[in-house]
Design a protein around this motif. Sequence first.
Motif, PDB file in Angstrom:
ATOM      1  N   ASP A   1       0.847  -1.044  -0.094  1.00 30.23           N
ATOM      2  CA  ASP A   1       0.201   0.013   0.082  1.00 30.23           C
ATOM      3  C   ASP A   1       0.351   1.180   0.094  1.00 30.23           C
ATOM      4  N   ASN A   2       1.861   1.242   0.647  1.00 33.59           N
ATOM      5  CA  ASN A   2       2.769   2.098   0.509  1.00 33.59           C
ATOM      6  C   ASN A   2       2.806   2.921  -0.590  1.00 33.59           C
ATOM      7  N   CYS A   3       3.426   1.776  -1.157  1.00 36.90           N
ATOM      8  CA  CYS A   3       4.017   1.795  -3.013  1.00 36.90           C
ATOM      9  C   CYS A   3       2.738   2.442  -3.463  1.00 36.90           C
ATOM     10  N   ARG A   4       2.148   2.108  -3.502  1.00 30.83           N
ATOM     11  CA  ARG A   4       0.755   2.812  -4.133  1.00 30.83           C
ATOM     12  C   ARG A   4       0.309   4.121  -4.309  1.00 30.83           C
ATOM     13  N   VAL A   5       0.837   4.608  -3.212  1.00 31.30           N
ATOM     14  CA  VAL A   5       0.372   5.925  -2.706  1.00 31.30           C
ATOM     15  C   VAL A   5       1.874   7.344  -3.118  1.00 31.30           C
ATOM     16  N   PHE A   6       2.695   5.994  -3.662  1.00 27.81           N
ATOM     17  CA  PHE A   6       3.954   7.172  -4.390  1.00 27.81           C
ATOM     18  C   PHE A   6       3.870   6.999  -5.914  1.00 27.81           C
ATOM     19  N   GLU A   7       2.656   7.062  -6.815  1.00 30.39           N
ATOM     20  CA  GLU A   7       2.343   7.395  -7.791  1.00 30.39           C
ATOM     21  C   GLU A   7       3.717   7.272  -9.190  1.00 30.39           C
TER      22      GLU A   7
END
Length: 76
Positions: free
Chosen positions: A49-55
Amino acid sequence: MLMDGDDVPRRFSTQDDWGGWVMRRLDDGWCAALDRDTMRCTIYDRRPDNCRVFEMGDGDCQRERQLFYAPAGVSL
């Protein structure tokens, strides 16, 4: 930091000093799931999830790519 519900393959994660699970980093400091030739995530559909917010393509992403491709000794 990995969260409950993240479906990261075990080989890409490790426990930190406090017992939490995080993405494993290689000797170069980059995420173990990152393909160094393409600079793309090899587990994109299963990224945490943390990577998903790093577009991809946003300002933070562009800055990290600039740092990665900068010649040694050059500060940006």
